[in-house]
Each structure stands twice: as structure tokens, then as C-alpha cells.
Design a protein around this motif. Sequence first.
Motif, short mmCIF file in Angstrom:
data_model
loop_
_atom_site.label_atom_id
_atom_site.label_comp_id
_atom_site.label_asym_id
_atom_site.label_seq_id
_atom_site.Cartn_x
_atom_site.Cartn_y
_atom_site.Cartn_z
N ILE A 297 -15.26 27.56 -73.47
CA ILE A 297 -13.97 27.66 -72.77
C ILE A 297 -13.83 26.54 -71.76
O ILE A 297 -12.78 25.88 -71.67
CB ILE A 297 -13.83 29.04 -72.10
CG1 ILE A 297 -13.65 30.14 -73.15
CG2 ILE A 297 -12.66 29.05 -71.11
CD1 ILE A 297 -13.81 31.55 -72.61
N THR B 136 -4.71 24.48 -68.37
CA THR B 136 -4.86 23.14 -68.93
C THR B 136 -3.77 22.20 -68.44
O THR B 136 -3.93 20.98 -68.44
CB THR B 136 -4.84 23.16 -70.47
OG1 THR B 136 -3.54 23.59 -70.93
CG2 THR B 136 -5.91 24.08 -71.03
N VAL C 87 -8.24 26.51 -76.02
CA VAL C 87 -8.68 27.34 -74.90
C VAL C 87 -7.97 28.69 -74.93
O VAL C 87 -8.59 29.72 -74.63
CB VAL C 87 -8.47 26.62 -73.55
CG1 VAL C 87 -6.99 26.61 -73.13
CG2 VAL C 87 -9.32 27.27 -72.47
N ALA D 91 -13.13 23.24 -73.47
CA ALA D 91 -11.75 23.16 -73.94
C ALA D 91 -10.79 22.89 -72.77
O ALA D 91 -9.82 22.14 -72.91
CB ALA D 91 -11.36 24.45 -74.65
N LEU D 92 -11.07 23.48 -71.61
CA LEU D 92 -10.26 23.22 -70.43
C LEU D 92 -10.40 21.76 -70.00
O LEU D 92 -9.42 21.10 -69.66
CB LEU D 92 -10.68 24.14 -69.28
CG LEU D 92 -10.19 25.59 -69.34
CD1 LEU D 92 -10.95 26.44 -68.33
CD2 LEU D 92 -8.69 25.67 -69.09
#
Length: 247
Positions: A212, A127, A224, A215-216
Motif C-alpha cells: 500500500i 495519492t 492503492v 502504491a501511495l
Amino acid sequence: MPSDTQSVDRPEVRPDVRPSGLTLSLEPINATVSLRDQAYAKLRQAIAEADIYRSREEIRLDEKELTEALGVSRTPIREAMTLLEQEGFLRTVPRRGVYILRKTKREIVEMIHMWAALESMAARLATQRATDEEIAHLRHMFDNFRDSTPAEHIDEYSDANIAFHSAIVRLSKSEIIFETIKNIFVHVRAIRKMTIAQSDRASRSIVDHMRIIEALEKRDTELVERLVKQHSLDLAAFVEANCDFLD
């Protein structure tokens, strides 16, 4: 007999090596790099790509077949196998031969726990370090399954699933994490490949993957990390409850 420093001039083919019914995909190597190092890399890759848990039968490597497949003498093959044994991929049984080392269920569960910790940290770092384009590429890994369910193309989805988890680790851009995780990847990969078709895990996994990726994309570090860790812990719980064939 070829020397240890000169490769054999052989046609460019991909012969099959069949230790105890298992096929390892190998091809001849050349002498531009150390023969031992090339033999090690090719054997390690072949083991990584093999379904080493598909049966209870022990998987023995035939030294003669390996030398013929790789086109070198036995010395670099033996040196490569020694390195692989030191790394926990092979084991030597006196008077019987060299076998691919398979882990017990308890060992596999512990490996998945380690994977969960490392991959979730990799996702956290991703991230902060991955570009938008690199994260966007993750979505394209599942383009082939937009108009069908993963179960309809389970082999292709299994490969995409494994590639996805490898990509998460690489997006961390942490060589330490990558080097630490690569040796357990062989076994975790094999178990992911075996279990993905069971109990509708493929459909559930693609839902997890999309969450996932979202969230990234949002750069949500805490979310994440939590999603990636839980995804692997769910696999560990499944193995614990269902994979008695490992014992």
C-alpha cells in the motif's frame, strides 16, 4: 456533591474504572470547557481504547465510579452517556444499567465492508492530496519491526497497525470521510486488535501495508484503492469464518 458547572479539585491521577472487569483509563477533567462535552470526549476515548470484544461478558458502566474517576457530578456523566447511546456506543437496560454496546458478527462484517469502501476512497484521495513527507512517514510507523517479526511484538504491532489505517484516512484530508468513519472505528479497531495475532495475520498484514505504501509513493491511484479495499475485505472474510464468539 460538585455542581454541574464546577469541577472538583482532585489530584492529577489516572484512576481505573472497572465495569465488569474491564479497565477504562480516565482522569479528572476541568471546567474550562462544558463538563458534559469533556465527559463525553473522555468516555468515548476510553471506550474506543478498551478491548470490548475480549469476552462474552456484558460490560456495565458504573455511574458512581465514573463520577469519581472524572471528578464531576452525575449530571454531566448522564448527559454524556445519553449522547454516546444516541451514537450507538452504549445501551440502557431498564432496571439494570448502562452497558457498552457490542455488535454481532454480522454487524461487524458489515462495518468492515463500510470501512473498506471509505478507507479505499481515502487512499485514492491521498495519492492526490498527501505530500511526499506525509506518505514517507507511513514507512516509519513500522521501523520497530524491521529486525523482528510482528508476532514477536504483537501488542506494539497491533497499535501500529491501527495507527496505520487511521493515518490513511487522515491523508485523504477529507473531513467528510473522517467524520463518517469515526463511529465505526471503535468496533473495527477492537476487532483488528483481537484478530491480528491469529492465523499469522500480523505477518501478512505488514506485507499488505508495504504494498500500500509503495502504491501511495508511486501515486498509483487505482492500485492503492484496490489494495486498501482488499486488505479490509480479507479481514471481513476472516471475521466471518472465525469469530463465532461475536454471536
